[in-house]
Design a protein around this motif. Structure first.
Motif, PDB file in Angstrom:
ATOM      1  N   THR A   1       0.841  -1.193   0.000  1.00 39.64           N
ATOM      2  CA  THR A   1       0.000   0.000   0.000  1.00 39.64           C
ATOM      3  C   THR A   1       0.874   1.239   0.000  1.00 39.64           C
ATOM      4  O   THR A   1       1.799   1.348   0.809  1.00 39.64           O
ATOM      5  CB  THR A   1      -0.937   0.028   1.216  1.00 39.64           C
ATOM      6  OG1 THR A   1      -1.759  -1.141   1.206  1.00 39.64           O
ATOM      7  CG2 THR A   1      -1.814   1.267   1.202  1.00 39.64           C
TER       8      THR A   1
ATOM      9  N   GLY B   1       1.201   5.375   0.432  1.00 38.93           N
ATOM     10  CA  GLY B   1       0.555   6.510   1.075  1.00 38.93           C
ATOM     11  C   GLY B   1       1.378   7.768   0.866  1.00 38.93           C
ATOM     12  O   GLY B   1       2.607   7.727   0.954  1.00 38.93           O
TER      13      GLY B   1
ATOM     14  N   TRP C   1      -4.136  14.088   0.065  1.00 37.76           N
ATOM     15  CA  TRP C   1      -3.609  12.855   0.625  1.00 37.76           C
ATOM     16  C   TRP C   1      -4.230  11.666  -0.107  1.00 37.76           C
ATOM     17  O   TRP C   1      -5.317  11.762  -0.664  1.00 37.76           O
ATOM     18  CB  TRP C   1      -3.888  12.752   2.127  1.00 37.76           C
ATOM     19  CG  TRP C   1      -5.342  12.647   2.477  1.00 37.76           C
ATOM     20  CD1 TRP C   1      -6.064  11.511   2.699  1.00 37.76           C
ATOM     21  CD2 TRP C   1      -6.261  13.737   2.653  1.00 37.76           C
ATOM     22  NE1 TRP C   1      -7.378  11.811   3.002  1.00 37.76           N
ATOM     23  CE2 TRP C   1      -7.527  13.175   2.978  1.00 37.76           C
ATOM     24  CE3 TRP C   1      -6.143  15.129   2.564  1.00 37.76           C
ATOM     25  CZ2 TRP C   1      -8.649  13.959   3.205  1.00 37.76           C
ATOM     26  CZ3 TRP C   1      -7.266  15.907   2.791  1.00 37.76           C
ATOM     27  CH2 TRP C   1      -8.489  15.323   3.115  1.00 37.76           C
TER      28      TRP C   1
ATOM     29  N   SER D   1      -4.139   7.056  -0.126  1.00 31.87           N
ATOM     30  CA  SER D   1      -3.644   5.737   0.222  1.00 31.87           C
ATOM     31  C   SER D   1      -4.147   4.775  -0.843  1.00 31.87           C
ATOM     32  O   SER D   1      -5.352   4.709  -1.104  1.00 31.87           O
ATOM     33  CB  SER D   1      -4.145   5.312   1.609  1.00 31.87           C
ATOM     34  OG  SER D   1      -3.694   4.021   1.931  1.00 31.87           O
TER      35      SER D   1
ATOM     36  N   THR E   1       2.926   9.984   6.757  1.00 31.94           N
ATOM     37  CA  THR E   1       2.184   8.958   6.035  1.00 31.94           C
ATOM     38  C   THR E   1       2.118   7.646   6.794  1.00 31.94           C
ATOM     39  O   THR E   1       1.412   6.733   6.385  1.00 31.94           O
ATOM     40  CB  THR E   1       2.810   8.711   4.650  1.00 31.94           C
ATOM     41  OG1 THR E   1       4.209   8.482   4.808  1.00 31.94           O
ATOM     42  CG2 THR E   1       2.583   9.894   3.742  1.00 31.94           C
TER      43      THR E   1
ATOM     44  N   SER F   1      -1.239   6.007   7.843  1.00 30.14           N
ATOM     45  CA  SER F   1      -2.000   5.024   7.074  1.00 30.14           C
ATOM     46  C   SER F   1      -1.765   3.608   7.582  1.00 30.14           C
ATOM     47  O   SER F   1      -2.459   2.676   7.211  1.00 30.14           O
ATOM     48  CB  SER F   1      -1.617   5.109   5.591  1.00 30.14           C
ATOM     49  OG  SER F   1      -0.258   4.776   5.412  1.00 30.14           O
ATOM     50  N   LYS F   2      -0.775   3.447   8.456  1.00 31.71           N
ATOM     51  CA  LYS F   2      -0.512   2.144   9.054  1.00 31.71           C
ATOM     52  C   LYS F   2      -1.137   2.097  10.449  1.00 31.71           C
ATOM     53  O   LYS F   2      -1.659   3.084  10.957  1.00 31.71           O
ATOM     54  CB  LYS F   2       0.997   1.905   9.157  1.00 31.71           C
ATOM     55  CG  LYS F   2       1.744   2.010   7.833  1.00 31.71           C
ATOM     56  CD  LYS F   2       3.227   1.784   8.044  1.00 31.71           C
ATOM     57  CE  LYS F   2       4.001   1.942   6.760  1.00 31.71           C
ATOM     58  NZ  LYS F   2       5.453   1.717   6.948  1.00 31.71           N
TER      59      LYS F   2
END
Length: 320
Positions: free
Chosen positions: A195, A197, A209, A211, A307, A310-311
């Protein structure tokens, strides 16, 4: 290789504008919108700008969909003062919580727990698919599970605790463009796809932004992160051109931040070997943009990598 070819930005087909019915009259859209004072962007043929001494209107067309915005906004929850504008979705959030009966629930400090790894086959079926569809949309829509709905409830609890959070666009902020890029390698437990981001700031204001899950499997984290860097660079250059159309120019290179020293080394040293030959074109594109001083790549500590939101990160780090 031209700049346009390098970053992968190509002019959209003029088919979109050839024959569009407007008020019952078939006419070329670009000509018709030009009669209203709109000027087509030099960098994106589907993007039109209308300027007066005090106002600006932006129009973006894609096939038969249109987005119009400008500095005279309406229909949003906006507060303004001498420090700038504050945008929020408090009412929208409140309506969702009311619909699900969670107005009195406890709040959650983060959207997800660090151990969450969702798959389409986890747990038993969730029978109220209509409610799930209204809350989530297309994620695991064909066969939602109770584990999926439990995650949705966790996100809603987080939304309740942050209902009055929003975006602040400072009137004192600089107009310097800055970007952050990252990749979560092999993060999907089913197909092991990565993924990407990235997010962009204009001064202190977050303006973009994304993802995105990749369509192919990368063999290493370096490959995944470098391709993420390429994706974010492509969007960054496109955004720079659009800002130029809006009257915001950048005389120096744009800083692009990442947390991996190896990909920075590859970007600044276009020496290829057997481990990078399959992404040589991507490397050459970024190297050319670096040489032209369009961008600068800056390493930053993982804790400052925006970023990474996003995790699934720890509560303490999320708060910081």
């Amino acid at each position: 290789m031209s700049q346009v070819e390098c970053v992968g930005v190509t002019a959209q087909s003029t088919e979109y504008f050839d024959m569009i019915p407007i008020f019952g009259v078939t006419a070329k859209f670009s000509i018709t919108i030009g009669d209203f004072g709109f000027i087509s962007s030099s960098f994106d043929s589907s993007f039109f700008v209308h300027k007066t001494n005090s106002d600006i209107t932006l129009l973006l067309l894609y096939v038969d969909d249109m987005i119009i915005t400008g500095n005279d906004l309406a229909g949003l929850e906006i507060l303004s003062d001498s420090d700038g504008y504050y945008l929020s979705q408090a009412k929208y959030s409140s309506d969702i919580l009311t619909r699900t009966g969670l107005t009195d629930c406890k709040t959650a400090p983060t959207p997800l727990e660090t151990s969450v790894k969702l798959t389409p086959l986890d747990g038993t079926f969730f029978r109220n698919a209509t409610l799930y569809r209204q809350l989530v949309g297309s994620l695991f829509l064909s066969a939602p599970r109770f584990t999926h709905y439990a995650v949705v409830l966790r996100i809603l609890r987080y939304i309740k605790g942050t209902m009055f959070h929003g975006f602040h666009f400072s009137s004192h902020s600089s107009l310097e463009l800055r970007a952050y890029s990252n990749a979560d390698w092999a993060s999907d437990p089913i197909d092991r796809r990565s993924t990407t981001g990235y997010c962009f700031f204009l001064g202190n204001s977050l303006i973009f932004w994304r993802s995105k899950k990749h369509s192919i499997i990368y063999r290493s984290s370096i490959e995944a992160k470098y391709c993420a860097l390429a994706d974010s660079t492509q969007e960054l250059i496109w955004l720079r051109w659009l800002l130029t159309d809006m009257g915001i120019s950048h005389s120096t290179g744009i800083v692009l931040c990442c947390d991996n020293q190896s990909i920075i080394y590859i970007a600044y040293n276009d020496v290829f070997h057997k481990h990078t030959k399959h992404i040589e074109i991507v490397i050459l594109c970024i190297t050319m943009l670096l040489g032209a001083l369009y961008i600068f790549i800056l390493q930053l500590p993982l804790i400052r990598q925006l970023t990474s939101l996003s995790k699934h990160i720890r509560e303490a780090d999320f708060g910081n």
